[in-house]
Write a protein that holds these residues in place. Sequence first.
Motif, short mmCIF file in Angstrom:
data_model
loop_
_atom_site.label_atom_id
_atom_site.label_comp_id
_atom_site.label_asym_id
_atom_site.label_seq_id
_atom_site.Cartn_x
_atom_site.Cartn_y
_atom_site.Cartn_z
N ASN A 177 78.59 -111.02 -47.00
CA ASN A 177 80.07 -111.37 -46.49
C ASN A 177 79.94 -112.11 -45.12
OD1 ASN A 177 81.65 -108.76 -47.40
ND2 ASN A 177 81.01 -107.29 -46.94
N ARG A 178 78.49 -112.52 -45.31
CA ARG A 178 78.26 -113.38 -44.78
C ARG A 178 77.07 -115.05 -44.88
NH1 ARG A 178 77.73 -108.42 -42.76
NH2 ARG A 178 78.24 -107.95 -40.49
N LEU A 179 77.27 -115.40 -45.48
CA LEU A 179 76.80 -116.09 -46.87
C LEU A 179 76.60 -117.65 -45.89
CD1 LEU A 179 77.84 -116.40 -49.94
CD2 LEU A 179 75.47 -115.47 -49.03
N GLY A 180 77.87 -117.61 -44.81
CA GLY A 180 77.53 -119.03 -43.86
C GLY A 180 77.24 -120.19 -45.22
N GLU A 181 76.21 -121.08 -44.94
CA GLU A 181 76.18 -122.20 -45.16
C GLU A 181 75.07 -122.60 -46.62
OE1 GLU A 181 74.48 -124.41 -42.28
OE2 GLU A 181 76.59 -124.94 -41.21
N PHE A 182 74.62 -121.07 -46.20
CA PHE A 182 74.18 -120.11 -47.86
C PHE A 182 74.06 -120.74 -49.03
CE2 PHE A 182 71.81 -117.00 -50.42
CZ PHE A 182 70.42 -117.66 -49.88
N PRO A 183 73.97 -121.42 -50.05
CA PRO A 183 74.60 -121.53 -51.66
C PRO A 183 74.84 -120.38 -52.00
CG PRO A 183 72.62 -123.38 -50.66
CD PRO A 183 72.46 -122.26 -49.43
N ARG A 184 75.86 -119.60 -52.53
CA ARG A 184 75.97 -119.19 -53.09
C ARG A 184 75.41 -118.76 -54.35
NH1 ARG A 184 81.36 -116.21 -54.04
NH2 ARG A 184 81.40 -115.15 -56.36
N ASP A 185 74.80 -119.65 -55.24
CA ASP A 185 74.31 -119.52 -56.05
C ASP A 185 73.08 -119.11 -55.90
OD1 ASP A 185 73.50 -122.10 -54.81
OD2 ASP A 185 72.51 -123.20 -56.73
N ARG A 186 71.72 -119.48 -54.95
CA ARG A 186 70.96 -118.78 -54.48
C ARG A 186 71.33 -117.55 -53.72
NH1 ARG A 186 68.55 -122.37 -49.75
NH2 ARG A 186 67.44 -120.66 -49.62
N PHE A 187 71.95 -117.50 -53.63
CA PHE A 187 71.96 -115.48 -53.27
C PHE A 187 72.43 -114.68 -54.15
CE2 PHE A 187 75.09 -112.06 -52.94
CZ PHE A 187 74.51 -110.97 -51.90
N VAL A 188 73.18 -115.54 -55.47
CA VAL A 188 73.20 -114.03 -56.36
C VAL A 188 71.64 -114.99 -57.59
CG1 VAL A 188 74.53 -115.08 -58.88
CG2 VAL A 188 75.93 -115.26 -57.43
N ALA A 189 71.27 -115.59 -57.03
CA ALA A 189 69.77 -115.06 -57.62
C ALA A 189 68.83 -114.24 -57.34
CB ALA A 189 69.18 -116.93 -57.76
N LEU A 190 68.90 -114.77 -55.63
CA LEU A 190 68.00 -113.36 -54.64
C LEU A 190 68.88 -112.66 -54.89
CD1 LEU A 190 66.52 -113.06 -52.48
CD2 LEU A 190 68.25 -112.82 -50.96
N ALA A 191 70.28 -111.77 -55.41
CA ALA A 191 70.44 -110.74 -55.49
C ALA A 191 70.53 -110.43 -56.64
CB ALA A 191 72.38 -110.55 -55.92
N LEU A 222 69.60 -100.51 -50.89
CA LEU A 222 69.69 -101.98 -51.29
C LEU A 222 70.64 -102.68 -51.22
CD1 LEU A 222 67.40 -104.31 -52.98
CD2 LEU A 222 68.07 -103.18 -54.82
N LEU A 223 71.50 -102.29 -51.83
CA LEU A 223 73.00 -102.84 -52.61
C LEU A 223 74.36 -102.89 -51.10
CD1 LEU A 223 74.60 -101.06 -55.97
CD2 LEU A 223 72.95 -103.52 -54.83
N GLY A 224 74.04 -102.22 -50.00
CA GLY A 224 73.96 -102.53 -48.78
C GLY A 224 73.58 -103.65 -48.62
N ALA A 225 72.64 -103.75 -48.30
CA ALA A 225 71.61 -105.04 -47.39
C ALA A 225 72.60 -106.21 -48.51
CB ALA A 225 70.69 -104.58 -47.64
N LEU A 226 72.11 -106.37 -49.67
CA LEU A 226 72.86 -107.79 -50.32
C LEU A 226 74.37 -107.68 -50.53
CD1 LEU A 226 71.08 -106.68 -53.50
CD2 LEU A 226 70.85 -108.35 -52.11
N GLY A 227 75.40 -106.59 -50.14
CA GLY A 227 76.65 -106.85 -49.54
C GLY A 227 77.01 -107.60 -48.15
N HIS A 228 75.66 -106.71 -47.42
CA HIS A 228 75.91 -107.63 -46.13
C HIS A 228 76.25 -108.92 -45.77
CE1 HIS A 228 74.99 -107.54 -41.65
NE2 HIS A 228 73.43 -107.87 -41.73
N TYR A 229 74.79 -109.29 -46.46
CA TYR A 229 74.45 -110.99 -47.00
C TYR A 229 75.74 -111.57 -47.16
CZ TYR A 229 70.21 -109.86 -44.62
OH TYR A 229 69.22 -109.49 -43.40
#
Length: 271
Positions: free
Chosen positions: A240-254, A231-238
């Motif tokens: 490292n590849r956020l691109g245009e994906f908002p960081r705050d949305r990624f943090v909420a998803l994680a 699970l954490l490997g997958a989250l770290g995979h993304y």
Amino acid sequence: MVADGAAIFLLDHDHVLFLSPAAHPDAAAIQAQATQTMAGLGPVMAERILPVTATGTLVDRSFLILPRCEPLAGGRLRRLIQTPKVAAAILGWLRQLVGATVADGAADDRAETEEFRRSLRALVDMHDLPESLRADAERLDTDITAGTLRPRHVPMHGDLWRNNIMVRPGSGELVVIDWAGGTAAGYAIYDLIRFHQSFNLSSDRLRRELLWYQEALGGGALGLAMIRVHLLGALGHYANRLGEFPRDRFVALARDCYGAVDSALAALARG
């Protein structure tokens, strides 16, 4: 037109054409290549992937042609009726993908091990994530470095939610679309948890699935650690590849993904 500016045309009774948005004229070509690459990973993967009928360029925008499919049922009652069948088929398919990888044994590829470590370190370095998540990632990174854990990559779709699961007319066969984010070097738990969240499956169903993954990934404490590292490997995979994906949305998803799995594993530990 769909949300990202792409367009989908019904060509005939049996086929649709996906035309790239003007802002991203190579999107369909990328989608076609990714779909064909993932289908080439073997029969278990290919059984849920639509064959690409044709590709090309139209007014400087790439397109691909796929067999026509229908979305999953709408409306609360129809969803209640359909969801058990969808869950049984897709969760069973995810198990098969994991089982095929586990049968190959533990990782012996340094590059594979280092990719897991890079993903975990990305979470450790992201200080707006929950401290418990970051501490888990650091501990698992240490275990991989010491050779205690030797995880293997598993093919992963990466966006396994309701709108990416379709039904083939006539046969009723379920297929998964939108493979642009798919990877052979994926992680075993992420598609499971995203599917669980999208379909609002019960906590008990998630625990049953994780119990199977625990046994498949090594059993006992090793299996539980493998669930967390995937699970954490997958989250770290993304991460490292956020691109245009908002960081705050990624943090909420994680936070949501980690919380759901952590709660389910705590329940398993209590018996």
